[in-house]
Write a protein that holds these residues in place. Sequence first.
Motif, PDB file in Angstrom:
ATOM      1  N   HIS A   1      10.414 -15.753 -26.778  1.00 20.28           N
ATOM      2  CA  HIS A   1      11.742 -15.136 -26.649  1.00 20.28           C
ATOM      3  C   HIS A   1      11.979 -14.144 -27.786  1.00 20.28           C
ATOM      4  N   HIS A   2      11.652 -14.567 -28.988  1.00 16.30           N
ATOM      5  CA  HIS A   2      11.897 -13.720 -30.153  1.00 16.30           C
ATOM      6  C   HIS A   2      11.065 -12.437 -30.085  1.00 16.30           C
ATOM      7  N   TRP A   3       9.805 -12.579 -29.712  1.00 17.90           N
ATOM      8  CA  TRP A   3       8.955 -11.396 -29.548  1.00 17.90           C
ATOM      9  C   TRP A   3       9.560 -10.464 -28.511  1.00 17.90           C
TER      10      TRP A   3
ATOM     11  N   LEU B   1      24.264  -7.381 -31.292  1.00 17.65           N
ATOM     12  CA  LEU B   1      23.407  -8.384 -30.653  1.00 17.65           C
ATOM     13  C   LEU B   1      22.355  -8.913 -31.629  1.00 17.65           C
ATOM     14  N   PHE B   2      21.890  -8.046 -32.520  1.00 15.05           N
ATOM     15  CA  PHE B   2      20.975  -8.518 -33.577  1.00 15.05           C
ATOM     16  C   PHE B   2      21.655  -9.635 -34.381  1.00 15.05           C
ATOM     17  N   TYR B   3      22.917  -9.371 -34.749  1.00 14.14           N
ATOM     18  CA  TYR B   3      23.674 -10.403 -35.473  1.00 14.14           C
ATOM     19  C   TYR B   3      23.819 -11.661 -34.617  1.00 14.14           C
TER      20      TYR B   3
ATOM     21  N   MET C   1      22.385 -12.850 -31.718  1.00 15.47           N
ATOM     22  CA  MET C   1      21.227 -13.637 -31.266  1.00 15.47           C
ATOM     23  C   MET C   1      20.664 -14.446 -32.440  1.00 15.47           C
ATOM     24  N   HIS C   2      20.548 -13.808 -33.599  1.00 18.72           N
ATOM     25  CA  HIS C   2      19.995 -14.534 -34.747  1.00 18.72           C
ATOM     26  C   HIS C   2      20.987 -15.561 -35.300  1.00 18.72           C
ATOM     27  N   GLN C   3      22.273 -15.295 -35.196  1.00 17.77           N
ATOM     28  CA  GLN C   3      23.273 -16.288 -35.609  1.00 17.77           C
ATOM     29  C   GLN C   3      23.107 -17.551 -34.766  1.00 17.77           C
TER      30      GLN C   3
ATOM     31  N   TYR D   1      17.217  -3.845 -45.610  1.00 14.97           N
ATOM     32  CA  TYR D   1      17.331  -5.141 -46.266  1.00 14.97           C
ATOM     33  C   TYR D   1      16.615  -6.285 -45.531  1.00 14.97           C
ATOM     34  N   HIS D   2      17.012  -6.522 -44.310  1.00 16.96           N
ATOM     35  CA  HIS D   2      16.443  -7.678 -43.599  1.00 16.96           C
ATOM     36  C   HIS D   2      14.940  -7.518 -43.339  1.00 16.96           C
ATOM     37  N   ASN D   3      14.539  -6.320 -42.898  1.00 14.90           N
ATOM     38  CA  ASN D   3      13.118  -6.120 -42.587  1.00 14.90           C
ATOM     39  C   ASN D   3      12.245  -6.291 -43.829  1.00 14.90           C
TER      40      ASN D   3
ATOM     41  N   GLY E   1      12.969  -7.992 -46.410  1.00 21.11           N
ATOM     42  CA  GLY E   1      12.980  -9.410 -46.768  1.00 21.11           C
ATOM     43  C   GLY E   1      11.823 -10.135 -46.085  1.00 21.11           C
ATOM     44  N   HIS E   2      11.657  -9.875 -44.781  1.00 21.14           N
ATOM     45  CA  HIS E   2      10.512 -10.460 -44.064  1.00 21.14           C
ATOM     46  C   HIS E   2       9.213 -10.102 -44.786  1.00 21.14           C
ATOM     47  N   ILE E   3       9.101  -8.818 -45.148  1.00 25.53           N
ATOM     48  CA  ILE E   3       7.863  -8.329 -45.759  1.00 25.53           C
ATOM     49  C   ILE E   3       7.604  -8.986 -47.119  1.00 25.53           C
TER      50      ILE E   3
HETATM   51 CU1  CUO Z   1      14.239 -11.425 -35.384  1.00 29.24          CU
HETATM   52 CU2  CUO Z   1      14.313 -11.291 -38.705  1.00 29.24          CU
HETATM   53  O1  CUO Z   1      14.857 -10.410 -36.928  1.00 29.24           O
HETATM   54  O2  CUO Z   1      13.185 -11.821 -37.119  1.00 29.24           O
END
Ligand code: CUO
Length: 680
Positions: free
Chosen positions: A196-198, A221-223, A225-227, A352-354, A356-358
């Motif tokens: 789903h996430h992919w 929706l980014f906010y 779905m991840h919330q 910021y968020h991307n 952070g993943h890296i």
């Molecule tokens: Cu879906 Cu951080 O956005 O993984």
Amino acid sequence: DRPQEPCFAGKGDKNSVFKVPNNFLADRYKPIGVTLANRFGGEAGEEIEIKNISLPKLGEITSLGRHENFSLFIPKHRRLAGKLINIFLGMRNIDDLLSVCVYARDNVNPYMFNYCLSVCLLHREDTRDLDVPSIIQSFPDKYVDSSVFVRAREETSIVPEDSRTPIVIPRDYTASDLEEEHRVAYFREDLGINLHHWHWHLVYPFEGAREVVDKNRRGELFYYMHQQVVARYNSERLCNHLRRVERLTNLRDPIKEAYFPKLDSLVSSRSYPSRVANQVITNINRELDQIQVDIDDMERWRDRIFAAIQQGYVQSESGQQITLTENEGIDILGNIIESSILSPNQTFYGDYHNIGHIMISYIHDPDHRHLESFGVIGDSTTAMRDPVFYRWHAHIDDIFQEFKATIPSYPVDQLTYQGVTVTSVEIQSQGSEKNRLNTFWQQSDLNLSRGLDFQPRGPVFVRFTHLQHQDFNYRISVNNQGSAKMGTCRIFLAPKFDERGNQFLFRDQKNLFIELDKFSVNLTSGHNTIIRSSTQSSVTIPFNRTFRDWDSSRPQGGDELAQFNFCGCGWPQHMLIPKGTPEGFNCQLFVMISNYANDHVEQDVSGTCNDAYSFCGLKDRLYPDRRSMGYPFDRTPRAGVRTLQEFLTPNMRVQDVSIHFSNRTVRPRGNNNNSNNRNQ
Ligand code: CUO
């Protein structure tokens, strides 16, 4: 042994072979083109002629090696992917697209190729009726324990097709119970959740052509779905006697959660790096990836974002103030924080968020001295497996909540629906007392042969174990004092008690409500009974869509398939309900009928897949609910509201329910039980 399935081959059972002009081949193969043609041509069930076109220059796109890993979070990779997507989207017709695909397939990084082609197929008018294979079919190595492939090789090379047995993936393979966090591994490593996430990130890319990125309310929706992912994870944690996930607010603190993914890339023949406990993030400087970023940079971006939230506006690249309004502010913030190319000022607010993943994903080799690639959190395909993913996203969500706390609460009149009273709510699970949900383990089989390149071919099934629940119905009674009207029924579920066993205050519980369903209802005057099945959920898609398991219901093409492709996005139905506990996990089910006139979006949705619109929206349409996502729980409660009961208006109702987990395992559905020879 890299995945070799031709990009447009049907189910892999026709042995389709492309007749490729020699100049399409990679340099290594050009001198032996004829030999290869003779070798593979002899096995072909079907030959597909590839038109010889003048080939575009791939240039920089090939600078990502064919045996390297690929991640959209790495700016360089996404820039290259953007270029390749534009080449694919720019091809005049299908024949030319096919030619350029065949050429690119042999010359560019396979993960990047697969991603770009998938984006292209989703967004081109003339490819609507092509099947976008699930990534688990193309790259099973990103989803299942690497030991499976050794066993698969043995199975396919020695055992005749009709005697093969499914390769069983144990439920616990990444850690033991010594590790507390392992209690929720069934959620983090769930194949459907990761798919789903992919798929979500495939449908909502954050970079590329503007017309591909700029979808209605994509930042919001980014906010949302991840919330919801974090809320769901927190429910699972409470079911497993773990406290709610701790936000990763300080990038300089050691990360106590270790993770050993046990995934090997079949493309690079490398293992995904592991993270031991208490590793510390440092500045990143990796020449190969063209990425240099300091923790300081991250902290500056974060502080600017918080400052913007406090002052109520953001600053665009050209210095203009853009107000963060009650309704649209969250969409702008979503694009800033993620960030996407729709961010009004990527220079100032950063990525910021991307990043952070890296940063987390390179914790083990920040300057590339060990020539190691990123950990699982560095790629949206695998990120949700890692415990730290949820810590990072809990922090990201907290920033959004900070914004939500600055806008006015919903006054009572924005919550009520005049004349509508919900008089009772009940959950009906067959054979159980009312208001009881039942969960258990289920085994399912999946054919992974498409992503394997072992000879001889034929089906290779893996058998994996996942959470499942018994289907149930909601029975909702509504009294309508006025004339016939429409409403939107919104159903949420949250734990009732916190880690200490105290009943939640509304302020905290509102962020734990997980959406179960949302649908419109016709209310007649007087008494109404609404019966709704859990399988109809607007959040989930059924099992065969999650896995593109065509065996039972392969769509025939045209509109049906176009919808099907988009509809690969959706929370897996088998994970609709948290696991619960053997003694019964106490939850509160919340049902609201809101005023349709304020919810409804006027648009033609005929022929549109709307299976899982809550998390995924509708293809090429507006998000079909005018309310802020998460309504009515997205804002802080109005003055005087401390408990859920105090929040309720007559058109809302709460019912205590409990989730009972039974530690039994149901055998696979279908005909694969004992005979093991599930043929196509
Ligand atoms: Cu879906 Cu951080 O956005 O993984």
